[in-house]
Write an enzyme that holds these catalytic residues in place. Structure first.
Site, PDB file in Angstrom:
ATOM      1  N   GLN A 236       0.926  -1.215   0.116  1.00  0.00           N
ATOM      2  CA  GLN A 236      -0.023   0.043  -0.012  1.00  0.00           C
ATOM      3  C   GLN A 236       0.855   1.405  -0.049  1.00  0.00           C
ATOM      4  O   GLN A 236       1.867   1.257   0.848  1.00  0.00           O
ATOM      5  CB  GLN A 236      -0.930   0.033   1.204  1.00  0.00           C
ATOM      6  CG  GLN A 236      -2.015   1.037   1.155  1.00  0.00           C
ATOM      7  CD  GLN A 236      -3.080   0.833   2.445  1.00  0.00           C
ATOM      8  OE1 GLN A 236      -2.574   0.360   3.303  1.00  0.00           O
ATOM      9  NE2 GLN A 236      -4.232   1.582   2.394  1.00  0.00           N
TER      10      GLN A 236
ATOM     11  N   GLY B 201       2.889   0.752  11.986  1.00  0.00           N
ATOM     12  CA  GLY B 201       2.271   0.109  12.905  1.00  0.00           C
ATOM     13  C   GLY B 201       1.795  -1.247  12.579  1.00  0.00           C
ATOM     14  O   GLY B 201       2.393  -2.323  13.117  1.00  0.00           O
ATOM     15  N   GLY B 202       0.945  -1.240  11.601  1.00  0.00           N
ATOM     16  CA  GLY B 202       0.389  -2.527  11.286  1.00  0.00           C
ATOM     17  C   GLY B 202       0.261  -2.216   9.862  1.00  0.00           C
ATOM     18  O   GLY B 202      -0.348  -1.255   9.033  1.00  0.00           O
ATOM     19  N   MET B 203       0.122  -3.438   9.118  1.00  0.00           N
ATOM     20  CA  MET B 203      -0.581  -3.336   7.825  1.00  0.00           C
ATOM     21  C   MET B 203      -1.585  -4.733   7.548  1.00  0.00           C
ATOM     22  O   MET B 203      -1.044  -6.008   7.742  1.00  0.00           O
ATOM     23  CB  MET B 203       0.644  -3.410   6.615  1.00  0.00           C
ATOM     24  CG  MET B 203       0.208  -3.507   5.398  1.00  0.00           C
ATOM     25  SD  MET B 203      -0.743  -2.016   4.665  1.00  0.00           S
ATOM     26  CE  MET B 203      -1.996  -2.692   3.700  1.00  0.00           C
ATOM     27  N   GLU B 204      -2.649  -4.365   6.843  1.00  0.00           N
ATOM     28  CA  GLU B 204      -3.745  -5.425   7.016  1.00  0.00           C
ATOM     29  C   GLU B 204      -3.788  -6.509   5.870  1.00  0.00           C
ATOM     30  O   GLU B 204      -4.714  -6.803   5.431  1.00  0.00           O
ATOM     31  CB  GLU B 204      -5.234  -4.442   6.960  1.00  0.00           C
ATOM     32  CG  GLU B 204      -5.427  -3.785   5.640  1.00  0.00           C
ATOM     33  CD  GLU B 204      -4.848  -2.400   5.615  1.00  0.00           C
ATOM     34  OE1 GLU B 204      -4.027  -2.103   6.289  1.00  0.00           O
ATOM     35  OE2 GLU B 204      -5.235  -1.521   5.001  1.00  0.00           O
TER      36      GLU B 204
ATOM     37  N   HIS C 147      -7.286  -2.831  15.020  1.00  0.00           N
ATOM     38  CA  HIS C 147      -7.271  -1.760  14.012  1.00  0.00           C
ATOM     39  C   HIS C 147      -7.330  -2.660  12.696  1.00  0.00           C
ATOM     40  O   HIS C 147      -8.009  -2.659  11.664  1.00  0.00           O
ATOM     41  CB  HIS C 147      -6.389  -0.753  14.045  1.00  0.00           C
ATOM     42  CG  HIS C 147      -6.296   0.256  12.755  1.00  0.00           C
ATOM     43  ND1 HIS C 147      -6.842   1.235  12.580  1.00  0.00           N
ATOM     44  CD2 HIS C 147      -5.702   0.093  11.687  1.00  0.00           C
ATOM     45  CE1 HIS C 147      -6.759   1.921  11.502  1.00  0.00           C
ATOM     46  NE2 HIS C 147      -5.939   0.935  10.996  1.00  0.00           N
ATOM     47  N   GLU C 148      -6.073  -3.516  12.624  1.00  0.00           N
ATOM     48  CA  GLU C 148      -5.869  -4.216  11.628  1.00  0.00           C
ATOM     49  C   GLU C 148      -6.854  -5.312  11.079  1.00  0.00           C
ATOM     50  O   GLU C 148      -7.322  -5.743   9.947  1.00  0.00           O
ATOM     51  CB  GLU C 148      -4.487  -5.031  11.439  1.00  0.00           C
ATOM     52  CG  GLU C 148      -3.054  -3.696  11.802  1.00  0.00           C
ATOM     53  CD  GLU C 148      -3.277  -2.561  10.943  1.00  0.00           C
ATOM     54  OE1 GLU C 148      -3.808  -2.428   9.636  1.00  0.00           O
ATOM     55  OE2 GLU C 148      -2.872  -1.462  11.139  1.00  0.00           O
TER      56      GLU C 148
ATOM     57  N   HIS D 158      -9.900  -3.797   9.334  1.00  0.00           N
ATOM     58  CA  HIS D 158      -9.571  -3.913   7.942  1.00  0.00           C
ATOM     59  C   HIS D 158     -10.136  -5.052   7.234  1.00  0.00           C
ATOM     60  O   HIS D 158     -10.268  -5.088   5.960  1.00  0.00           O
ATOM     61  CB  HIS D 158      -8.052  -3.535   7.718  1.00  0.00           C
ATOM     62  CG  HIS D 158      -7.781  -2.350   7.524  1.00  0.00           C
ATOM     63  ND1 HIS D 158      -8.474  -1.184   6.819  1.00  0.00           N
ATOM     64  CD2 HIS D 158      -6.744  -1.492   8.217  1.00  0.00           C
ATOM     65  CE1 HIS D 158      -7.718   0.042   7.073  1.00  0.00           C
ATOM     66  NE2 HIS D 158      -6.934  -0.183   7.844  1.00  0.00           N
TER      67      HIS D 158
ATOM     68  N   GLU E 137      -9.596   4.017   6.175  1.00  0.00           N
ATOM     69  CA  GLU E 137      -9.287   4.088   7.478  1.00  0.00           C
ATOM     70  C   GLU E 137     -10.015   4.768   8.490  1.00  0.00           C
ATOM     71  O   GLU E 137     -10.102   4.384   9.581  1.00  0.00           O
ATOM     72  CB  GLU E 137      -7.900   4.965   7.193  1.00  0.00           C
ATOM     73  CG  GLU E 137      -6.823   4.284   6.563  1.00  0.00           C
ATOM     74  CD  GLU E 137      -6.498   3.027   6.956  1.00  0.00           C
ATOM     75  OE1 GLU E 137      -6.573   2.881   8.352  1.00  0.00           O
ATOM     76  OE2 GLU E 137      -5.612   2.413   6.311  1.00  0.00           O
TER      77      GLU E 137
ATOM     78  N   ASP F  41       0.309   8.967  -1.303  1.00  0.00           N
ATOM     79  CA  ASP F  41       1.027   9.095  -0.045  1.00  0.00           C
ATOM     80  C   ASP F  41       0.537  10.313   0.644  1.00  0.00           C
ATOM     81  O   ASP F  41       0.621  10.583   1.929  1.00  0.00           O
ATOM     82  CB  ASP F  41       2.435   8.793   0.155  1.00  0.00           C
ATOM     83  CG  ASP F  41       2.899   7.854   0.814  1.00  0.00           C
ATOM     84  OD1 ASP F  41       2.219   6.778   0.975  1.00  0.00           O
ATOM     85  OD2 ASP F  41       4.105   7.795   1.500  1.00  0.00           O
TER      86      ASP F  41
ATOM     87  N   TYR G 187      -8.068   9.036   8.957  1.00  0.00           N
ATOM     88  CA  TYR G 187      -8.363   8.235  10.286  1.00  0.00           C
ATOM     89  C   TYR G 187      -9.221   8.791  11.327  1.00  0.00           C
ATOM     90  O   TYR G 187     -10.227   8.619  11.499  1.00  0.00           O
ATOM     91  CB  TYR G 187      -7.059   7.998  10.758  1.00  0.00           C
ATOM     92  CG  TYR G 187      -6.205   7.104  10.168  1.00  0.00           C
ATOM     93  CD1 TYR G 187      -5.171   7.702   9.065  1.00  0.00           C
ATOM     94  CD2 TYR G 187      -5.860   5.759  10.402  1.00  0.00           C
ATOM     95  CE1 TYR G 187      -4.363   6.824   8.517  1.00  0.00           C
ATOM     96  CE2 TYR G 187      -5.113   5.073   9.786  1.00  0.00           C
ATOM     97  CZ  TYR G 187      -4.194   5.373   8.643  1.00  0.00           C
ATOM     98  OH  TYR G 187      -3.418   4.725   8.098  1.00  0.00           O
TER      99      TYR G 187
HETATM  100  N1  BES Z   1      -3.406   0.485   5.987  1.00  0.00           N
HETATM  101  C1  BES Z   1      -2.489   1.307   6.970  1.00  0.00           C
HETATM  102  C2  BES Z   1      -1.273   1.424   6.914  1.00  0.00           C
HETATM  103  C3  BES Z   1      -0.829   2.247   5.636  1.00  0.00           C
HETATM  104  C4  BES Z   1      -1.529   3.580   5.311  1.00  0.00           C
HETATM  105  C5  BES Z   1      -0.133   1.769   4.764  1.00  0.00           C
HETATM  106  C6  BES Z   1      -1.126   4.192   4.234  1.00  0.00           C
HETATM  107  C7  BES Z   1       0.337   2.384   3.519  1.00  0.00           C
HETATM  108  C8  BES Z   1      -0.312   3.676   3.242  1.00  0.00           C
HETATM  109  C9  BES Z   1      -2.964   0.499   8.569  1.00  0.00           C
HETATM  110  O1  BES Z   1      -4.018  -0.214   8.644  1.00  0.00           O
HETATM  111  C10 BES Z   1      -2.671   1.503   9.529  1.00  0.00           C
HETATM  112  O2  BES Z   1      -3.603   2.321   9.672  1.00  0.00           O
HETATM  113  N2  BES Z   1      -1.530   1.402  10.408  1.00  0.00           N
HETATM  114  C11 BES Z   1      -1.578   2.488  11.664  1.00  0.00           C
HETATM  115  C12 BES Z   1      -1.983   1.693  12.687  1.00  0.00           C
HETATM  116  C13 BES Z   1      -2.730   2.364  13.670  1.00  0.00           C
HETATM  117  C14 BES Z   1      -3.609   3.490  13.076  1.00  0.00           C
HETATM  118  C15 BES Z   1      -3.387   1.587  14.629  1.00  0.00           C
HETATM  119  C16 BES Z   1       0.190   2.563  11.696  1.00  0.00           C
HETATM  120  O3  BES Z   1       0.720   2.182  10.790  1.00  0.00           O
HETATM  121  O4  BES Z   1       0.313   3.577  12.425  1.00  0.00           O
HETATM  122 ZN    ZN Z   2      -5.576   1.082   8.950  1.00  0.00          ZN
END
Ligand code: BES
Ligand code: ZN
Length: 616
Positions: free
Chosen positions: A155, A282-285, A309-310, A313, A332, A389, A397
């Site tokens: 992503q 933090g994480g990727m779903e 959160h993940e 998703h 998001e 991006d 969010y």
């Molecule tokens: N899908 C996102 C990560 C992402 C966003 C990757 C945009 C590439 C482009 C993921 O679900 C996310 O929101 N991660 C957050 C976690 C948090 C909100 C709990 C993060 O990475 O901090």
């Molecule tokens: Zn997310």
């Protein structure tokens, strides 16, 4: 699709008896500003990936074979970026292809000659050193420090840098894969996964549910699996696996809570892999296998809302996907709302409200940061000609969350939940854009209940509307009292803080008054040892305050440098480098960045390059 298309053609040719097929609607794709694909002409439907992962040369090479559906077009266009394409076949025969002009963010159109009835195309390719999705780590950059590691991040539009693909969230494919890796390592994907290493390092994968390209994912390392329930579990390196397993032991409860809210979990398995600390998010779903940063392994489950959160998703994002990155808030914002509801179901309203208030403060910070770019504070974005991006900040969010929370308060929880459950069900395995969502909302929640709501203001206007839900947390109000008392008297009521959670500590630190003195910071650090906190969130906010306020006690500068040299989580790293910038200390930031940069994934490095005006 092909069948439907033929029907439509015969419908045009024989205008009499022109009955449209009932269910089989031709899917039409709307314009996608971040992909070269022309799916209305020719679209991929299934991928068979056959690749080898070579750690010596840091190259992935192999063949991507696609089943395709066409309307008789003479070409199919894929996205490719920094890939070497050596050969392309159509139904087994070598065919012509061209790679068009290179765009810095979109890459190149890969145009492949096909015939009217071509069924599949096979692309033989290899990745290059400029790849943006892949991060190749040496042993030193892992937890165990004995073997190399590789992970991908797709992503928003990076999958095209490791697989030639139609890289648009509107296009879904199923896939199978054969991946060869060194025999001492294990490979896992966003698919049905192995639980043990194979003797020969060859792994087979299957993803039977159709997913968009940005959810293609691969990780390779010396990892182990440990189950939590029969459908949840964790992957991590040996030295981490027990800690990770304990930290995430509530995973099955989270899945149950989520299902209870918005319907069955559709992906069978829900696992999390904890990656080395350079993972940029933090994480990727990634479906069936969320990728996560080790910075959430705090030892006390305090940062596990990331898993909620993940997991969320799996409905908002993976099941119902944003049509374009302009609609990112649909992924998001809904996910933050859902995450907060899961956290409330497991740990109660107070914990959920603390989370929501942290998000509210993040949103206010973001609005302040974007005060000269009001268009970027709208939920619906216009990212044409920009890198997606640019739109991936706290607005999607936290403003997205606030919209849904405010809506919930207006319509009542019962109606809200029934609405969301139906929304996920009706749109499953498909995409939605903002306009379709608004229509659906009006038809199924607002108009039918005679409720008026300022939806359009929330979505199309900058800033936060006046009717935004007011979030309250007794715990945070208490923190604010203790902090105010300290600012006024320099005395800290230690008893009042003895039961604080990391969220309360975070709130305390984040809300220091602008004129807090170095002496006061030293006093707090000596009392609470923030500089040596083992909670990554507390460290991050404390380091931010230390940088902003030129606090240098207790070797905090060494700690900040160590942190920035190991952790690549973009949110954390950006917060700290931004603090250096705000405090007019860019020179110091650059000294750290020069060595830290090599540990960062491209998405983090790109963000910090821009922030600090750095070029290699
Ligand atoms: N899908 C996102 C990560 C992402 C966003 C990757 C945009 C590439 C482009 C993921 O679900 C996310 O929101 N991660 C957050 C976690 C948090 C909100 C709990 C993060 O990475 O901090
Ligand atoms: Zn997310």
């Amino acid at each position: 699709m092909k069948k439907a298309f033929v029907l439509a053609i015969s419908c045009l040719l024989f205008l009499t008896n022109c009955e449209q097929p009932k269910k089989e609607v031709i899917k039409t794709y709307t314009e996608e500003p971040h992909s070269y694909a022309q799916p209305n002409d020719a679209v991929i439907s299934h991928l068979s990936l056959d690749i080898e992962v070579n750690f010596d040369t840091r190259v992935i090479n192999g063949t991507a074979t696609y089943n395709i559906e066409t309307n008789g077009a003479a070409q199919i266009i894929l996205d490719a970026k920094y890939l070497n394409i050596s050969e392309v076949k159509a139904d087994g025969k070598v065919t012509d292809f061209t790679l068009g002009a290179m765009d810095e963010s979109l890459g190149q159109p890969l145009t492949i000659a096909i015939k009217e009835n071509t069924k599949n195309i096979a692309i033989t390719y290899q990745t290059t050193a400029k790849t943006e999705a892949l991060q190749w780590l040496n042993a030193q950059q892992t937890a165990d420090k004995t073997n190399p590691f590789l992970f991908t991040q797709g992503q928003a539009i990076l999958t095209r840098t490791w697989i030639p693909i139609q890289d648009s969230p509107q296009i879904r494919i199923t896939y199978d894969a054969t991946v060869k890796v060194p025999s001492n390592l294990m490979a896992v994907m966003s698919a049905e996964n192995p639980k043990e290493k194979t003797a020969d390092g060859i792994y087979h994968f299957k993803m039977v549910q159709p997913i968009p390209a940005y959810l293609m994912a691969l990780a390779v390392g010396d990892i182990e699996y440990k189950a939590i329930s029969n459908r949840t579990g964790v992957y991590a390196e040996k030295s981490m696996i027990e800690k990770v397993h304990t930290e995430f032991s509530d995973m099955e409860k989270m899945v149950l809570a989520a299902e209870n809210l918005y319907g069955a979990y559709d992906w069978e398995q829900f696992d999390v892999i904890v990656l080395p600390p350079s993972f940029p998010f933090g994480g990727m779903e990634n479906p069936r296998l969320t990728f996560a940063t080790p910075t959430v392994i705090a030892g006390d489950k305090s940062l596990t809302s990331l898993v909620a959160h993940e997991l969320a998703h799996s409905w908002s994002g993976n099941l119902v996907t944003n049509s374009t990155w302009d609609d990112f808030w649909l992924n998001e914002g809904f996910t933050v709302y859902f995450e907060t509801r899961i956290m409330e179901a497991l740990y109660g309203k107070e914990r959920a409200n603390m989370l929501a208030l942290i998000g509210r403060q993040d949103l206010d910070d973001e609005l302040e940061y974007l005060k000269d770019k009001p268009n970027d504070t709208k939920l619906k974005l216009d990212l044409k000609g920009r890198n997606p991006d640019d739109g991936m900040n706290s607005i999607a969010y936290d403003k997205g969350y606030l919209f849904l929370r405010t809506l919930e308060e207006k319509v009542g929880r019962d109606k809200m939940d029934a609405f969301l459950k139906a929304y996920f069900k009706e749109n499953a395995f498909s995409t939605t854009n903002t306009e379709d969502f608004i229509k659906y909302l009006n038809a199924n929640l607002l108009d039918n209940n005679n409720i008026t709501f300022n939806t359009l203001e929330w979505i199309y206007e900058p800033g936060v509307p006046a009717n935004a839900s007011v979030i309250k947390s007794d715990a945070f109000s208490n923190v604010e009292r203790v902090l105010q008392n300290f600012m006024d008297t320099n005395k800290i009521d230690a008893a009042a803080t003895s039961q604080w959670t990391p969220q309360e500590w975070g709130h305390f630190i984040r809300n220091f008054s602008k004129d807090i003195s170095v002496t006061q910071l030293q006093q707090l650090d000596d009392t609470f040892n923030f500089t040596n906190s083992t909670n990554s969130y507390i460290s991050m906010v404390w380091y931010e305050q230390s940088i902003l306020n030129a606090y240098h006690g207790n070797d905090v500068d060494i700690k900040i440098s160590e942190f920035l040299n190991t952790v690549g989580r973009r949110w954390y790293v950006t917060t700290l480098f931004s603090a250096f910038k705000k405090a007019d200390r860019v020179d110091e930031a650059l000294v750290i960045y020069k060595t830290a940069r090599q540990n960062y994934h491209s998405v983090t490095a790109n963000t910090i390059d821009t922030l600090l005006g750095y070029s290699e």
